[in-house]
Design a protein around this motif. Structure first.
Motif, PDB file in Angstrom:
ATOM      1  N   VAL A 126      53.724-106.647  49.954  1.00  0.00           N
ATOM      2  CA  VAL A 126      52.820-107.553  50.695  1.00  0.00           C
ATOM      3  C   VAL A 126      52.513-106.913  52.048  1.00  0.00           C
ATOM      4  N   THR A 127      51.387-107.267  52.698  1.00  0.00           N
ATOM      5  CA  THR A 127      51.006-106.739  53.936  1.00  0.00           C
ATOM      6  C   THR A 127      51.444-107.998  54.979  1.00  0.00           C
ATOM      7  N   TYR A 141      50.733-116.676  53.378  1.00  0.00           N
ATOM      8  CA  TYR A 141      51.732-117.329  52.629  1.00  0.00           C
ATOM      9  C   TYR A 141      52.540-118.343  53.643  1.00  0.00           C
ATOM     10  N   PHE A 142      52.793-118.031  54.732  1.00  0.00           N
ATOM     11  CA  PHE A 142      53.493-119.038  55.700  1.00  0.00           C
ATOM     12  C   PHE A 142      52.385-120.237  56.262  1.00  0.00           C
ATOM     13  N   ASP A 143      51.057-119.818  56.165  1.00  0.00           N
ATOM     14  CA  ASP A 143      50.243-120.920  56.782  1.00  0.00           C
ATOM     15  C   ASP A 143      50.048-121.711  55.494  1.00  0.00           C
ATOM     16  N   ASN A 144      49.945-121.340  54.340  1.00  0.00           N
ATOM     17  CA  ASN A 144      49.889-122.225  53.430  1.00  0.00           C
ATOM     18  C   ASN A 144      51.267-123.026  52.886  1.00  0.00           C
ATOM     19  N   ASN A 146      58.592-111.972  46.625  1.00  0.00           N
ATOM     20  CA  ASN A 146      59.080-112.492  45.409  1.00  0.00           C
ATOM     21  C   ASN A 146      58.062-113.094  44.800  1.00  0.00           C
ATOM     22  N   GLU A 147      57.252-113.897  45.394  1.00  0.00           N
ATOM     23  CA  GLU A 147      56.193-114.954  44.865  1.00  0.00           C
ATOM     24  C   GLU A 147      55.156-113.890  44.345  1.00  0.00           C
ATOM     25  N   LYS A 148      54.787-112.763  45.001  1.00  0.00           N
ATOM     26  CA  LYS A 148      53.879-111.762  44.407  1.00  0.00           C
ATOM     27  C   LYS A 148      54.205-111.345  43.351  1.00  0.00           C
ATOM     28  N   VAL A 149      55.471-110.873  43.310  1.00  0.00           N
ATOM     29  CA  VAL A 149      55.976-109.888  42.269  1.00  0.00           C
ATOM     30  C   VAL A 149      56.051-111.122  40.824  1.00  0.00           C
ATOM     31  N   SER A 176      56.949-129.098  54.505  1.00  0.00           N
ATOM     32  CA  SER A 176      57.911-128.359  53.687  1.00  0.00           C
ATOM     33  C   SER A 176      58.535-127.120  54.129  1.00  0.00           C
ATOM     34  N   LEU A 177      58.355-126.921  55.355  1.00  0.00           N
ATOM     35  CA  LEU A 177      58.781-125.602  55.797  1.00  0.00           C
ATOM     36  C   LEU A 177      60.471-125.644  55.671  1.00  0.00           C
ATOM     37  N   PRO A 178      60.898-124.498  55.257  1.00  0.00           N
ATOM     38  CA  PRO A 178      62.305-124.548  55.021  1.00  0.00           C
ATOM     39  C   PRO A 178      63.141-124.434  56.393  1.00  0.00           C
TER      40      PRO A 178
END
Length: 463
Positions: free
Chosen positions: A151-152, A159-162, A414-417, A167-169
């Motif tokens: 990931v770049t 990812y963070f903006d979405n 991990n999500e991309k994988v 729901s932020l951890p």
């Protein structure tokens, strides 16, 4: 995109893959077929029984999960053949030996394990070998599928903006803590009693007493004593250098002299040599800390503390590399690290994950402060003196890019994988013949396999 739980499955794969541990009969029911591979009902029943034996609560739905894992394993293994992905026989041997040691420890020794299995360990290892190897190949194949996935910074930000703001951890309070450890060390005279005890036990073995019995009765290695001192196969990089030096110069059947490592006094016997691996067993006698050795450790800790804080002759990081007896942290500037599910290895440690005794001291410190030496006793009763350094404190907070970029990067990765693996499976399953026995077609875990079977069958039928 449907989620197939592939990530979780491969992580659990090796804890349950124990098929072929009993003779198959010709009429054994076929539970599933994927490509050219068949999964028998007995594969599933055996794995289910093994999980029950390990304390799992009975749950027939777990058989669906087992079949799902086996289907995934078979599909990955078939692709591995095409892509020439293999594992070495030595790696398979090491994997099996690690499993056997763990199983023997849980069962309470080799005899009790063989009684539970209803067969000798040699027979059992031979029966499970092909399935263990297939599972290792499947894991390696999945790693190949995702090896170029990265990931770049822009992808991390997207990812963070979405993530919905509600729901932020949340992250607990974290600290970065360094330590210099001073272990009490016995002098030559104090060690002599324990060396002579090991020598006496070695003499008994040389005079004809059974090595395994001596190890069970007297060895103080908690990981091998119950197995008669058996360590299984290991290579030159596995053990302490003194242990390796003795093990690799002996022939099968030979017994070493008594020698010393950081753990105490040992003698060992080589059982088998196989290339660059040795199968050995040993007896360990561990010296006990004396009041005098503990006082010497305190004096050294006090001296180093003075060098760092009063004389300013050395900084904490350098002192750790020179004086600390903690081999895991001394070359990392003394900084403690932990494994977590997000960043793998990190110096940022949640305060609730710290040793409670360390947390109590750190709670009274300011950032960049160095503690006076304190005495610690671990869960095994081992006593040491430690100096601590508090490098940073991060208060509990909601996730943000400024503070949590490393964590968010790993989560996005991990999500991309997972997406990459899911897409690979979706494509492969649509072009692979799949048949699921009607008994399992209602399993929620198998709905994607069931839905794809007609498409795959049609694809196979086309000229």
């Amino acid at each position: 995109m449907r989620k197939f739980g592939i990530f979780l499955i491969i992580g659990l794969l090796f804890t349950v893959t124990m098929a072929h541990a009993q003779q198959r009969v010709t009429l054994d029911k076929v539970a599933g077929v994927v490509g050219g591979s068949v999964i028998l009902q007995s594969d599933i029943e055996l794995q289910y029984a093994q999980n029950l034996a390990q304390g799992m609560t009975p749950d027939p739905n777990f058989k669906c999960m087992i079949l799902n894992r086996l289907l995934i394993q078979k599909l990955l293994a078939q692709q591995a053949v095409i892509d020439s992905v293999t594992v070495s026989e030595d790696d398979v041997d090491n994997n099996i030996d690690r499993r056997m040691r763990s199983m023997m420890q849980r069962a309470g020794g080799q005899d009790r394990l063989e009684q539970f299995l209803g067969r000798s360990l040699i027979q059992y290892k031979d029966e499970i070998r092909s399935d263990i190897k297939e599972g290792m190949i499947a894991e390696k194949m999945q790693a190949k599928i995702t090896e170029k996935t990265s990931v770049t910074p822009q992808e991390v930000k997207r990812y963070f903006d979405n993530i919905p703001k509600d729901s932020l951890p949340s992250y607990n309070k974290e600290v970065e803590v360094g330590e210099i450890v001073f272990q009490p060390k016995l002098n030559k005279e104090e060690k002599q009693f324990y060396k002579e005890k090991a020598e006496a036990l070695r003499t008994r073995v040389k005079n004809g007493e059974d090595f395994g019995n001596i190890a069970r009765l007297y060895s103080q290695d908690p990981g091998s004593a119950a197995e008669g001192g058996d360590l299984g196969f290991f290579d030159r990089n596995t053990m302490a250098k003194e242990f390796t030096a003795n093990a690799f110069k002996l022939k099968a059947g030979e017994i070493s002299p008594v020698f010393e490592t950081e753990f105490g006094f040992h003698f060992l016997q080589v059982i088998e040599r196989r290339g660059e691996q040795v199968h050995a067993r040993h007896v360990l006698i561990m010296p006990v800390v004396t009041p005098a050795s503990l006082q010497r450790a305190k004096a050294k800790a006090d001296s180093v503390y003075t060098l760092i804080t009063k004389n300013k002759q050395i900084d904490f990081s350098t002192a750790a590399s020179v004086y600390s007896d903690n081999k895991e942290s001394k070359y990392n500037g003394g900084m403690l690290m932990m494994e977590d599910n997000v960043t793998a290895r990190t110096t940022l440690i949640p305060t609730d994950k710290l040793d409670p005794a360390v947390a109590l001291i750190v709670d009274t410190m300011k950032v960049n402060e160095i503690s006076m030496p304190h005495q610690f006793t671990d869960q095994q009763g081992k006593q040491t003196y430690k100096i601590h350094y508090l490098r940073s404190v991060t208060d509990a907070h909601k996730a943000n890019l400024a503070q949590d970029l490393p964590k968010l990067k790993v989560v996005a990765q991990n999500e991309k994988v997972t997406k990459t693996v899911n897409e690979w499976f979706e494509k492969k399953r649509k072009n692979t013949f799949v048949r699921i026995d009607p008994e399992f077609q209602s399993c929620p875990q198998l709905k994607d396999w069931v839905n794809n079977k007609e498409t795959a069958t049609s694809a196979q039928a086309k000229p």
